[in-house]
Design a protein around this motif. Structure first.
Motif, PDB file in Angstrom:
ATOM      1  N   TYR A  67     -24.417  17.449   4.152  1.00 44.88           N
ATOM      2  CA  TYR A  67     -24.972  16.267   4.147  1.00 44.88           C
ATOM      3  C   TYR A  67     -25.067  15.434   2.932  1.00 44.88           C
ATOM      4  O   TYR A  67     -24.993  16.434   1.441  1.00 44.88           O
ATOM      5  CB  TYR A  67     -26.035  16.160   4.827  1.00 44.88           C
ATOM      6  CG  TYR A  67     -26.449  16.682   6.017  1.00 44.88           C
ATOM      7  CD1 TYR A  67     -25.268  16.564   7.514  1.00 44.88           C
ATOM      8  CD2 TYR A  67     -27.358  17.945   6.499  1.00 44.88           C
ATOM      9  CE1 TYR A  67     -25.870  17.310   7.938  1.00 44.88           C
ATOM     10  CE2 TYR A  67     -28.080  18.215   7.910  1.00 44.88           C
ATOM     11  CZ  TYR A  67     -26.552  17.561   8.341  1.00 44.88           C
ATOM     12  OH  TYR A  67     -26.911  18.273   9.973  1.00 44.88           O
ATOM     13  N   ASP A  72     -30.769  13.249   5.234  1.00 49.13           N
ATOM     14  CA  ASP A  72     -30.095  14.731   6.758  1.00 49.13           C
ATOM     15  C   ASP A  72     -30.495  15.804   6.273  1.00 49.13           C
ATOM     16  O   ASP A  72     -30.939  16.062   7.702  1.00 49.13           O
ATOM     17  CB  ASP A  72     -29.069  14.254   6.375  1.00 49.13           C
ATOM     18  CG  ASP A  72     -27.676  13.456   7.048  1.00 49.13           C
ATOM     19  OD1 ASP A  72     -28.238  12.630   8.341  1.00 49.13           O
ATOM     20  OD2 ASP A  72     -27.368  12.320   6.309  1.00 49.13           O
ATOM     21  N   TYR A  73     -30.825  16.147   5.610  1.00 44.85           N
ATOM     22  CA  TYR A  73     -30.950  17.738   5.026  1.00 44.85           C
ATOM     23  C   TYR A  73     -32.830  18.227   5.717  1.00 44.85           C
ATOM     24  O   TYR A  73     -32.795  19.161   6.635  1.00 44.85           O
ATOM     25  CB  TYR A  73     -30.606  18.156   3.842  1.00 44.85           C
ATOM     26  CG  TYR A  73     -29.933  18.445   3.101  1.00 44.85           C
ATOM     27  CD1 TYR A  73     -28.980  19.914   3.728  1.00 44.85           C
ATOM     28  CD2 TYR A  73     -28.900  18.201   2.663  1.00 44.85           C
ATOM     29  CE1 TYR A  73     -27.604  19.900   2.618  1.00 44.85           C
ATOM     30  CE2 TYR A  73     -27.547  17.735   1.902  1.00 44.85           C
ATOM     31  CZ  TYR A  73     -26.947  19.184   2.502  1.00 44.85           C
ATOM     32  OH  TYR A  73     -26.216  19.873   2.330  1.00 44.85           O
ATOM     33  N   ASN A  76     -32.206  17.153  10.332  1.00 45.97           N
ATOM     34  CA  ASN A  76     -31.645  17.873  11.290  1.00 45.97           C
ATOM     35  C   ASN A  76     -30.317  18.962  10.005  1.00 45.97           C
ATOM     36  O   ASN A  76     -29.193  18.931  10.581  1.00 45.97           O
ATOM     37  CB  ASN A  76     -30.460  16.979  12.018  1.00 45.97           C
ATOM     38  CG  ASN A  76     -29.604  17.923  12.825  1.00 45.97           C
ATOM     39  OD1 ASN A  76     -30.663  18.407  13.422  1.00 45.97           O
ATOM     40  ND2 ASN A  76     -28.785  16.662  13.174  1.00 45.97           N
ATOM     41  N   SER A  77     -31.687  19.762   9.918  1.00 47.79           N
ATOM     42  CA  SER A  77     -29.838  21.089   9.792  1.00 47.79           C
ATOM     43  C   SER A  77     -30.345  22.508  10.072  1.00 47.79           C
ATOM     44  O   SER A  77     -31.429  22.890   9.959  1.00 47.79           O
ATOM     45  CB  SER A  77     -30.768  21.287   7.706  1.00 47.79           C
ATOM     46  OG  SER A  77     -29.794  21.962   6.905  1.00 47.79           O
ATOM     47  N   LEU A 305     -23.367  25.830  15.735  1.00 47.25           N
ATOM     48  CA  LEU A 305     -22.807  24.614  15.330  1.00 47.25           C
ATOM     49  C   LEU A 305     -22.317  23.323  16.857  1.00 47.25           C
ATOM     50  O   LEU A 305     -21.910  23.882  17.021  1.00 47.25           O
ATOM     51  CB  LEU A 305     -22.129  24.091  14.494  1.00 47.25           C
ATOM     52  CG  LEU A 305     -22.604  24.825  13.182  1.00 47.25           C
ATOM     53  CD1 LEU A 305     -21.467  25.311  11.594  1.00 47.25           C
ATOM     54  CD2 LEU A 305     -23.887  24.474  12.768  1.00 47.25           C
ATOM     55  N   TYR A 309     -24.373  17.814  13.934  1.00 52.09           N
ATOM     56  CA  TYR A 309     -24.214  17.669  12.952  1.00 52.09           C
ATOM     57  C   TYR A 309     -23.734  17.308  12.019  1.00 52.09           C
ATOM     58  O   TYR A 309     -21.838  17.956  12.311  1.00 52.09           O
ATOM     59  CB  TYR A 309     -24.359  19.416  12.513  1.00 52.09           C
ATOM     60  CG  TYR A 309     -25.427  19.871  13.046  1.00 52.09           C
ATOM     61  CD1 TYR A 309     -26.493  20.284  12.747  1.00 52.09           C
ATOM     62  CD2 TYR A 309     -25.443  21.273  13.899  1.00 52.09           C
ATOM     63  CE1 TYR A 309     -28.045  20.579  13.083  1.00 52.09           C
ATOM     64  CE2 TYR A 309     -26.404  21.510  14.980  1.00 52.09           C
ATOM     65  CZ  TYR A 309     -27.971  21.745  13.904  1.00 52.09           C
ATOM     66  OH  TYR A 309     -28.778  23.028  14.894  1.00 52.09           O
TER      67      TYR A 309
END
Length: 364
Positions: A67, A72-73, A76-77, A305, A309
């Motif tokens: 990201y 973001d980490y 939603n990682s 994935l 993402y």
């Protein structure tokens, strides 16, 4: 996007602000070698956020999914680029028995514990010390995990050193000590895409694994305890072949992970660094070798994935990244025939993994 020329080699590690987490300021550290290769690492989760490597024409591009922002980490990682602990991979039933006592762990994937629990090492702020050596640049990260953290016994002191050498090798050294016996299995969770186009499928990458056997799992991806031969199965990567060649074959094990998400038993000869895997991307000519002191490697083909993402100007959909997580075997605390992961008081865990980058003639 590929950089047309190599970035200038820095004389010192570049440190930039990267936000705030847990009431602490987070930094982004840029390591650069004399060949122009560059790695960026943040002390939040020990995350490898970027890794720029040259293609066969000398053009640099980022080859790891990730990201642009710290938030973001956090939000939603799927462990993009993170350090994993206390225990990489899964522990069945979120529990184990050690020295006659049963320990209940935090459940983080159904009834099991995955990657150390809900707040594993991927979600902590590490202390960081950058350094410069004659043959490259590095960053040493340290963290103390208290007794009872996510249910694990013992106060665990951990240090992890990233070192980017002038030979285009990213070396990762792990060290840990404890004041009470406890299971420990540390790894790194980078998602690679050697094409340089991080939104493109990795199914055309060519992979070879130095493994005659793998550990089959049940439907919750906990090992059955068997060491199954790869011969005449979709898991046979003893020769260089496309990841996607049999990824959708009708196979019970593939159905458990919606593709490859399995531990491979490495054909080890000794205790030092040995080749575990090699990967080539035909169009770019990028080549990566993975060497390790660990007995296994988890090959994950990015099956889960999806379009949620999004980073670095692209969408990381299904199978746009692959992981080669060097490791001890999953669920080892509950599998007496697997190599032990118990670290005892007075002992020191030492582990090393090296990602070596080079190029081959384009296979266009």
């Amino acid at each position: 996007m590929a950089n047309e020329t190599a970035p200038d080699a820095a004389k010192s590690v570049i440190i930039e602000p990267f936000g705030e987490a847990g009431g602490r300021e987070i930094s982004l550290y840029t390591l650069t070698n004399k060949a122009g290769m560059m790695a960026r690492i943040t002390n939040y989760g020990g995350i490898l956020t970027h890794l720029f490597a040259p293609d066969a024409d000398g053009r640099f591009a980022d080859v790891v999914l990730g990201y642009d922002t710290l938030q973001d980490y956090i939000d939603n990682s799927p462990y993009f680029g993170a350090l994993i602990g206390r225990y990489g991979n899964r522990i069945g039933g979120a529990s184990f028995t050690l020295d006659g006592k049963t320990y209940a762990l935090v459940k983080s994937q159904g009834e099991n514990t995955l990657h150390g629990g809900k707040t594993g090492f991927h979600g902590v702020v590490w202390d960081a010390v950058p350094f410069v050596a004659d043959n490259g640049q590095g960053l040493t990260l340290s963290h103390v995990s208290p007794d009872g953290d996510e249910g694990f016994p013992g106060t665990l002191s951990v240090s992890v050193t990233y070192f980017l050498s002038d030979n285009n090798e990213l070396q990762i050294d792990y060290k840990a000590t404890t004041d009470k016996a406890t299971p420990v299995a540390l790894t790194q969770h980078a998602y690679f895409n050697l094409s340089g186009d991080l939104g493109s499928p990795i199914t055309g990458h060519l992979l070879r694994l130095e493994a005659d056997r793998f550990t089959p799992t049940d439907e919750t991806q906990i090992p059955t305890g068997d060491l199954a031969p790869v011969k005449e199965t979709p898991f046979d990567f003893r020769r260089l072949r496309a990841i996607g060649e049999e990824i959708d074959a009708s196979d019970e094990q593939l159905s458990h992970g919606a593709g490859y998400d399995h531990n491979f038993v490495l054909n080890r000869k000794g205790k030092g660094l040995e080749l575990a895997a090699e990967v080539e991307e035909p169009k770019s000519g990028r080549r990566m070798e993975v060497l390790t002191t660990e007995p296994g490697v988890q090959f994950y083909s990015g099956n889960f994935l999806d379009d949620s993402y999004r980073g670095k100007g692209t969408v990381f959909g299904k199978r746009t990244g692959f992981c080669l997580e060097t490791q001890h075997f999953p669920d080892s605390p509950n599998q007496p025939d697997f190599p032990s992961t118990i670290l005892k008081r007075g002992d020191t865990l030492r582990s090393q993994t090296l990602y070596r980058f080079s190029t081959v003639k384009n296979r266009r």
